[in-house]
Design an enzyme around this catalytic site. Structure first.
Site, PDB file in Angstrom:
ATOM      1  N   PRO A 140     -16.001 -50.074  13.101  1.00  0.00           N
ATOM      2  CA  PRO A 140     -16.591 -48.809  12.706  1.00  0.00           C
ATOM      3  C   PRO A 140     -17.027 -47.857  13.902  1.00  0.00           C
ATOM      4  CG  PRO A 140     -17.889 -50.605  12.869  1.00  0.00           C
ATOM      5  CD  PRO A 140     -16.710 -51.164  12.880  1.00  0.00           C
ATOM      6  N   CYS A 141     -15.895 -47.146  14.398  1.00  0.00           N
ATOM      7  CA  CYS A 141     -16.376 -46.055  15.406  1.00  0.00           C
ATOM      8  C   CYS A 141     -17.061 -45.280  15.062  1.00  0.00           C
ATOM      9  CB  CYS A 141     -15.016 -45.654  15.888  1.00  0.00           C
ATOM     10  SG  CYS A 141     -13.873 -45.136  14.822  1.00  0.00           S
ATOM     11  N   HIS A 142     -17.332 -44.890  13.811  1.00  0.00           N
ATOM     12  CA  HIS A 142     -18.127 -43.520  13.140  1.00  0.00           C
ATOM     13  C   HIS A 142     -19.700 -44.011  13.618  1.00  0.00           C
ATOM     14  CE1 HIS A 142     -17.824 -46.693   9.919  1.00  0.00           C
ATOM     15  NE2 HIS A 142     -19.136 -46.321   9.544  1.00  0.00           N
TER      16      HIS A 142
END
Length: 176
Positions: A140-142
């Site tokens: 989850p780089c967001h």
């Protein structure tokens, strides 16, 4: 070089069609957006070579497909058990492992991510590693934002980042 077989699937989501590439045992290797297929093809070539990949359509739903579908339906913990396999430098893998420890509905700054990987001065390096992540949403780089809480640096577009963060925080996200 041994050829790798990846099974492909498409998942329609409120923010676009997601392409999934999994090994035959269900391990997710790449998840990226249909409208970013040029980037996706470059990643596949970079990690598997021009002749190192056999790509074929899956004849059944993978565990990652099921988990992502549940995630978009509101089960934010559905991604916790998705098996992933990444190809990157040891530093990138360290950053991506830290990303997976950020719970749904939470965010951290690039500076905090740098601190968590053991080098507080490496905010640009963690930003670059974050941008090289090719397992969208599951890694989850967001969930990484600017130190001033601004939405910055999301290769899939800031409107998607906003939608994902709103989704995880219980807000009614708008369609993009």
């Amino acid at each position: 070089m041994k050829k790798v077989t990846l099974l492909t699937e498409h998942l329609s989501t409120p923010i676009g069609t997601l392409f999934l590439f999994s090994e035959e045992d269900g391990t997710l290797r790449l998840a990226d957006w249909e409208d970013l297929s040029e980037r996706m093809n470059k990643l596949l070539i970079r990690h598997f070579g021009i002749d190192g990949l056999i790509n074929r359509a899956s004849n059944q739903r993978s565990p990652s497909h099921e988990a992502l579908e549940a995630y978009f339906d509101g089960d934010l913990n559905a991604l916790a058990n998705v098996r992933v396999k990444t190809s990157g430098t040891p530093y990138q893998i360290k950053v991506w492992e830290q990303l997976c420890l950020i719970p749904p509905g939470s965010t951290i700054s690039y500076a905090e991510l740098a601190r968590r990987v053991g080098n507080p001065a490496s905010t640009r390096a963690v930003g670059a590693a974050n941008g090289a992540n090719f397992i969208n949403i599951v890694v989850p780089c967001h969930r990484v934002i600017g130190s001033d809480a601004s939405l910055t640096g999301y290769g899939s577009g800031l409107s998607r980042k906003r939608w994902l963060l709103d989704h995880e925080n219980g807000a009614k996200p708008l369609f993009v």
